[in-house]
Motif scaffolding. Structure first.
Motif, PDB file in Angstrom:
ATOM      1  N   ILE A  16      20.974  42.056  17.973  1.00 16.02           N
ATOM      2  CA  ILE A  16      20.945  40.903  17.055  1.00 16.02           C
ATOM      3  C   ILE A  16      21.178  39.617  17.838  1.00 16.02           C
ATOM      4  O   ILE A  16      20.471  38.623  17.668  1.00 16.02           O
ATOM      5  CB  ILE A  16      22.014  41.044  15.948  1.00 16.02           C
ATOM      6  CG1 ILE A  16      21.683  42.242  15.046  1.00 16.02           C
ATOM      7  CG2 ILE A  16      22.089  39.777  15.113  1.00 16.02           C
ATOM      8  CD1 ILE A  16      22.693  42.466  13.934  1.00 16.02           C
ATOM      9  N   SER A  20      18.444  36.784  18.054  1.00 18.39           N
ATOM     10  CA  SER A  20      18.797  35.531  17.380  1.00 18.39           C
ATOM     11  C   SER A  20      18.700  34.341  18.325  1.00 18.39           C
ATOM     12  O   SER A  20      18.314  33.245  17.916  1.00 18.39           O
ATOM     13  CB  SER A  20      20.208  35.599  16.802  1.00 18.39           C
ATOM     14  OG  SER A  20      20.294  36.616  15.848  1.00 18.39           O
ATOM     15  N   GLY A  24      16.486  31.142  17.448  1.00 13.97           N
ATOM     16  CA  GLY A  24      17.058  29.793  17.416  1.00 13.97           C
ATOM     17  C   GLY A  24      16.297  28.837  18.311  1.00 13.97           C
ATOM     18  O   GLY A  24      15.932  27.738  17.897  1.00 13.97           O
TER      19      GLY A  24
ATOM     20  N   SER B  13      21.411  36.374   6.298  1.00 16.11           N
ATOM     21  CA  SER B  13      20.822  36.178   7.624  1.00 16.11           C
ATOM     22  C   SER B  13      19.395  35.652   7.527  1.00 16.11           C
ATOM     23  O   SER B  13      19.014  34.724   8.239  1.00 16.11           O
ATOM     24  CB  SER B  13      20.806  37.497   8.404  1.00 16.11           C
ATOM     25  OG  SER B  13      22.105  38.019   8.477  1.00 16.11           O
ATOM     26  N   VAL B  17      17.635  31.926   8.827  1.00 13.78           N
ATOM     27  CA  VAL B  17      16.458  31.750   9.697  1.00 13.78           C
ATOM     28  C   VAL B  17      15.397  30.917   8.980  1.00 13.78           C
ATOM     29  O   VAL B  17      14.891  29.920   9.511  1.00 13.78           O
ATOM     30  CB  VAL B  17      15.864  33.124  10.102  1.00 13.78           C
ATOM     31  CG1 VAL B  17      14.591  32.931  10.906  1.00 13.78           C
ATOM     32  CG2 VAL B  17      16.879  33.927  10.898  1.00 13.78           C
ATOM     33  N   THR B 238      24.512  36.517  13.045  1.00 12.73           N
ATOM     34  CA  THR B 238      23.215  35.816  13.066  1.00 12.73           C
ATOM     35  C   THR B 238      23.413  34.318  12.860  1.00 12.73           C
ATOM     36  O   THR B 238      22.847  33.515  13.605  1.00 12.73           O
ATOM     37  CB  THR B 238      22.255  36.343  11.980  1.00 12.73           C
ATOM     38  OG1 THR B 238      23.007  36.603  10.818  1.00 12.73           O
ATOM     39  CG2 THR B 238      21.551  37.583  12.429  1.00 12.73           C
ATOM     40  N   LEU B 242      22.465  31.792  15.866  1.00 13.52           N
ATOM     41  CA  LEU B 242      21.361  30.869  15.574  1.00 13.52           C
ATOM     42  C   LEU B 242      21.776  29.439  15.845  1.00 13.52           C
ATOM     43  O   LEU B 242      21.083  28.680  16.517  1.00 13.52           O
ATOM     44  CB  LEU B 242      20.973  30.974  14.099  1.00 13.52           C
ATOM     45  CG  LEU B 242      19.874  31.940  13.714  1.00 13.52           C
ATOM     46  CD1 LEU B 242      19.642  31.858  12.217  1.00 13.52           C
ATOM     47  CD2 LEU B 242      18.601  31.608  14.456  1.00 13.52           C
TER      48      LEU B 242
END
Lengths: 103, 459
Positions: A16, A20, A24, B13, B17, B238, B242
């Motif tokens: 993950i 991720s 991003g 999550s 995104v 996440t 992110l």
């Protein structure tokens, strides 16, 4: 090595993390400078997800642990401030952008 | 873990995104923010009601949790709604600090319960330290942005001191984690990390705060992600990662807009660390009256307005729109030249002008407007300084050398509105003011522009 067995145990989490990071980077790369501030503010609200951690602590802490309860309560307040304030400010900024669209 | 809980975290999550993706396009940005907010709500409610492990005093805990959420929601909502648009960067910074503090507190509480498990301790300590640095750093950045702390504080050898504190902090963390020190050491670590956060931001100048905020933003993301690791919690992981990676890219993008490497922002002191003597300034300053300005603008074909943060400070964003409408009514073509770092953050100026209903097409970005300056009759610079400073192009000794600027010098006339001859945010002199084509219109932006509009209407 403890660290390798830890990673092996949490291999899904490791995946993950890696994926991720790419998501991003990919998402942000083509953003016009105009949107940098709202985007930073939006991202700021999203890391408010740390409040989930604060709630989890509160759920498994002993109620008689006064210091713990106070710290947990504080953490929930701070996390909520981050989430609510973050999303509301971002919305206000973006509201300005929407207004001129109608013209 | 409960299936419904896992599903909720999945929703959370995915919305993060999708939300971030939508936030990066002007048309969908506002909806994107709401999408992410919805996912957050789902994740929070799911955690409260479905997480389990809540022991016997569940109802007592619920009261405390909802109490905290209520306090945070009311305070956050009111502050966010009431704050002036010009204060937006400060507020983002403050909320970021709150998130960091939240992560730090989680670390403090979890430490004692996880003694004996080295990997958990490592995760906890890492999250706590990063959260604390983000917290105290954000507070300093906040104070700098709102002007309370307006001079960079540089202890002698601050780079060396900071590096020592950082290494000390790292060494101490490793020792605490590996030897499983008692809980009091967690508090000590927290203290040192807070001090490091202060030292980290103290020497950085106010002009670089957007970069710092963006960096601290990604720090808090990272701290949240460590929490995700600790609790095997996907949504924290996440969301945190992110923001961590997106924040890093955003930080680099901002540095690029200012043409300075990140290391220079953090370790190089802005406005003070410049090498070599500054160029001597020749020539004198020329004043212009409001009436003459009005005549000049009225008979021009093309006027370009260069707004800077000074415009926002003077709350003149509405009157500038009025000026634009008045000039357009008299047949003058008016545009705004927006430097990528105009205002306090990239895009901040666009938000401010949008607030006063300036049409989107009138805001022209630097690369598109620069070729137009030679055909521009009058450039009105309001409250901007560093972004029009020619030293960025021709004075290698200047601390802003290399930063792309608006080529206002190419225009036929330049009118600069400033309150006084004080240097700009970066604290450096501006040769533009001594240019023979430049006239200075001193006074408060709002005041001067109001009078200018009145003159124009009378013509």
């Amino acid at each position: 090595m403890e660290i390798f067995s830890f990673l092996a145990e949490h291999i899904e989490m490791v995946y993950i993390v890696i994926l991720s990071i790419f998501v991003g980077v990919e998402l942000i790369e083509k953003v016009p400078a105009v949107l940098h501030t709202p985007l930073m503010s939006g991202a700021n609200a999203i890391h408010g997800v740390v409040i989930v951690g604060a709630i989890i602590v509160m759920l498994h802490i002993d109620v008689n642990n006064t210091l713990g309860m106070i710290l947990g309560f504080l953490a929930v307040i701070l996390g909520t401030l981050n989430v609510v304030g973050g999303f509301v400010v971002t919305d206000r900024m973006l509201e300005m952008f929407g207004k001129k669209k109608k013209k | 873990m409960n299936t419904l809980l896992i599903l909720s975290y999945l929703i959370g999550s995915v919305t993060f995104v999708v939300g971030l993706k939508m936030l990066s396009h002007p048309d969908t940005a506002r909806k994107g923010n709401l999408v992410a907010a919805f996912g957050m709500l789902v994740s929070i409610l799911a955690t409260i009601f479905l997480y389990g492990h809540h022991g016997e005093d569940y109802s007592t805990k619920l009261i405390w949790i909802f109490g905290g959420i209520a306090v945070g929601t009311i305070a956050g909502w009111i502050t966010a709604k009431r704050v002036e648009m010009t204060k937006m960067p400060e507020l983002v910074c403050l909320f970021n600090g709150m998130g960091g503090a939240c992560a730090a507190l989680i670390g403090l509480m979890e430490y004692g319960a996880n003694l004996g498990n080295t990997m958990s301790l490592a995760t906890i300590v890492a999250g706590m330290i990063i959260g604390s640095i983000s917290f105290s750093g954000s507070i300093v950045a906040f104070l700098k942005l709102n002007g309370t702390m307006n001079k960079p504080i540089r202890l002698p050898y601050y780079n060396i001191i900071n590096s020592i504190v950082m290494l000390g902090l790292a060494a101490m963390s490793v020792w605490v984690v590996m030897t499983g020190q008692p809980e009091s050491m967690a508090y000590a670590l927290f203290g040192v990390a807070v001090i490091y956060g202060l030292l980290f931001v103290f020497p950085i100048g106010g002009a670089d705060m957007p970069v710092v905020i963006s960096l601290l933003n990604s720090f808090t993301g990272l701290a949240a992600a460590f929490g995700g690791f600790l609790y095997d919690n996907q949504v924290m992981l996440t969301g945190g990662i992110l923001v961590g990676s997106a924040g890093t890219i955003l930080t680099l993008a901002m540095c690029k807009a200012m043409n300075r490497p990140l290391s220079n922002v953090i370790f190089g002191a802005f406005g003070g660390g410049a090498s070599g003597p500054a160029q001597d300034i020749e020539g004198s300053i020329k004043d212009i009256s409001i009436y003459d300005t009005a005549v000049l603008c009225n008979y021009a074909n093309k006027v370009t307005i260069v707004p800077g943060y000074g415009l926002a400070v003077a709350q003149a964003q509405h009157i500038i729109h009025e000026l634009e409408k008045t000039l357009e009514a008299n047949g003058v073509e008016v545009k705004y030249a927006i430097h990528p770092v105009a205002g306090r953050m990239p895009g901040h100026m666009n938000v401010l002008l949008a607030e006063s209903n300036v049409a989107y097409e009138k805001l022209v970005e630097m690369d598109d407007i620069n070729p137009e300056f030679p055909n521009t009759d009058v450039v009105i610079v309001v409250g901007a300084n560093d972004v029009v400073n020619p030293a960025a192009k021709n004075d290698p000794a200047s601390p802003i050398f290399g930063m792309p600027i608006l080529d206002v010098e190419q225009a036929k006339h330049i009118i600069v509105n400033k309150r006084s001859m004080n240097a700009g945010y970066a604290g450096i002199d501006n040769h533009l003011f001594y240019n023979p084509k430049t006239s200075m219109l001193f006074g408060d932006a709002k005041d001067v522009l109001t009078k200018l509009v009145a003159e124009l209407k009378a013509m």
